[in-house]
Scaffold this motif. Structure first.
Motif, short mmCIF file in Angstrom:
data_model
loop_
_atom_site.label_atom_id
_atom_site.label_comp_id
_atom_site.label_asym_id
_atom_site.label_seq_id
_atom_site.Cartn_x
_atom_site.Cartn_y
_atom_site.Cartn_z
N ASP A 48 0.91 -1.21 -0.04
CA ASP A 48 -0.06 0.12 -0.09
C ASP A 48 0.77 1.20 0.17
O ASP A 48 0.61 2.24 -0.92
CB ASP A 48 -0.90 -0.07 1.19
N SER A 49 1.79 1.21 1.01
CA SER A 49 2.82 2.25 1.04
C SER A 49 3.88 2.11 1.69
O SER A 49 3.78 1.33 2.83
CB SER A 49 1.95 3.48 2.05
N THR A 50 5.16 2.30 1.21
CA THR A 50 6.34 1.81 1.88
C THR A 50 6.34 2.43 3.36
O THR A 50 7.14 1.80 4.28
CB THR A 50 7.56 2.10 1.32
N GLY A 62 -0.19 4.98 -2.40
CA GLY A 62 0.87 5.88 -2.33
C GLY A 62 0.77 7.27 -1.34
O GLY A 62 -0.41 7.64 -1.79
N LYS A 63 1.42 7.65 -0.35
CA LYS A 63 0.93 8.62 0.12
C LYS A 63 1.83 9.94 0.11
O LYS A 63 2.88 9.86 0.06
CB LYS A 63 0.81 8.48 1.77
N GLY A 64 1.16 10.97 -0.17
CA GLY A 64 1.94 12.55 -0.31
C GLY A 64 1.66 13.10 0.96
O GLY A 64 1.36 12.86 2.00
N LYS A 76 10.08 20.90 -13.18
CA LYS A 76 9.10 19.88 -13.11
C LYS A 76 9.49 19.03 -11.99
O LYS A 76 10.44 18.65 -11.77
CB LYS A 76 8.87 19.22 -14.21
N LYS A 77 8.50 18.71 -11.01
CA LYS A 77 8.47 18.00 -10.10
C LYS A 77 9.15 16.41 -10.33
O LYS A 77 8.45 15.76 -11.03
CB LYS A 77 7.59 17.91 -9.03
N ILE A 78 10.19 16.01 -9.84
CA ILE A 78 10.69 14.63 -10.06
C ILE A 78 10.62 13.88 -8.74
O ILE A 78 10.76 12.58 -8.93
CB ILE A 78 12.29 14.80 -10.97
C1 BTN Z 1 4.79 14.48 -1.90
O1 BTN Z 1 5.33 14.85 -2.87
O2 BTN Z 1 3.61 14.71 -1.49
C2 BTN Z 1 5.34 13.39 -1.17
C3 BTN Z 1 5.35 12.02 -2.11
C4 BTN Z 1 6.13 11.03 -1.05
C5 BTN Z 1 5.99 9.73 -1.74
C6 BTN Z 1 6.85 8.61 -1.04
S1 BTN Z 1 6.92 7.29 -2.10
C7 BTN Z 1 7.61 6.42 -0.85
C8 BTN Z 1 6.90 6.58 0.36
N1 BTN Z 1 5.67 5.85 0.66
C9 BTN Z 1 4.62 6.71 0.40
O3 BTN Z 1 3.37 6.27 0.78
N2 BTN Z 1 4.67 7.92 0.37
C10 BTN Z 1 6.08 8.18 0.40
#
Ligand code: BTN
Length: 227
Positions: free
Chosen positions: A10-12, A35-37, A101-103
């Motif tokens: 789900d998310s690391t 993935g969470k931001g 641009k965001k990488i």
């Molecule tokens: C953002 O730009 O909003 C932060 C993004 C962070 C993404 C990484 S990918 C590995 C880790 N696991 C997640 O769920 N989020 C961070």
């Protein structure tokens, strides 16, 4: 450092939370389903990107120095990208851009006890060979697009892990910022305002002159930046 490699999760960052005894681990997944931001947003995490979380535990690491953790990983990301021949720029606090641009994005989740950080999970997502969704193509880029080469995510992972083992200063962090003295847009929950970016303080706050000519030091928890 122990490396845990997953096909998907789900998310690391969330995977790290259920590791009870490990203290120096990197968890890598080929893709993330949730993935969470930052600021509660989601982070698109399709196959081909690097999704990695570093789990660190500390004794007596003052909460007021939290920015040091972020600096270290942001600079490590920049050095990793540079090693592939691109020119990274940090968009305070912890986005990395190439050619505007965001990488890469970073989500840090800290656990506190008695004003100290006991655990830090530093989650980093780097666009490598993943195909960006249409709606992100104007604002995001990938290492593959920038180098016009297909780069193995494992190579990016290994270089990042190596660079993350070094220590970096706020001056190193600021060396990836070229907009001091220039106008930026501050994105606050109340709306957007213009300001002149001046400096990044040792505690991580961004010093700006606001629209009324007043010096302000702002925290990244409240405010985002548009360059
Ligand atoms: C953002 O730009 O909003 C932060 C993004 C962070 C993404 C990484 S990918 C590995 C880790 N696991 C997640 O769920 N989020 C961070």
């Amino acid at each position: 450092m122990k490396i845990i490699e997953l096909e998907e999760t789900d998310s690391t960052n969330d995977y790290c939370k259920q590791l009870k005894d490990d203290c120096n681990v990197a968890v890598v997944a080929k893709l993330q389903k949730r993935g969470k931001g930052t600021k509660g947003r989601s982070f698109v995490s399709d196959d081909g990107g690097l999704y990695i979380s570093f789990l660190r535990r500390f004794e007596n690491f003052p909460a007021e120095n939290a920015f040091e953790i972020m600096i270290n990983y942001c600079v490590a990301v920049c050095k990793t990208l540079e090693s592939f021949g691109v020119k990274p720029q940090i968009r305070w606090a912890n986005d990395v851009l190439v050619n505007g641009k965001k990488i890469c994005g970073t989500l840090i989740e800290n656990t506190f006890k008695d004003n100290c950080i006991t655990r830090s999970i530093v989650g980093i997502g780097i666009n490598v060979n993943n195909v960006l969704p249409e709606e992100l193509k104007d604002i995001a880029t990938t290492l593959c697009e920038q180098t016009e080469k297909n780069i193995a995510t494992e190579e990016v992972r290994d270089r990042l892990i190596k660079f993350a083992e070094e220590s970096y200063s706020v001056e190193d962090y600021k060396s990836y910022i070229d907009y001091f003295g220039r106008e930026v847009i501050l994105k606050t929950p109340q709306g957007e305002t213009r300001a002149i970016a001046l400096d990044v303080e040792p505690d991580g706050r961004l010093a700006v002159i606001d629209g009324n000519g007043v010096l302000k030091k702002i925290s990244s928890a409240e405010v985002g930046l548009r360059l």
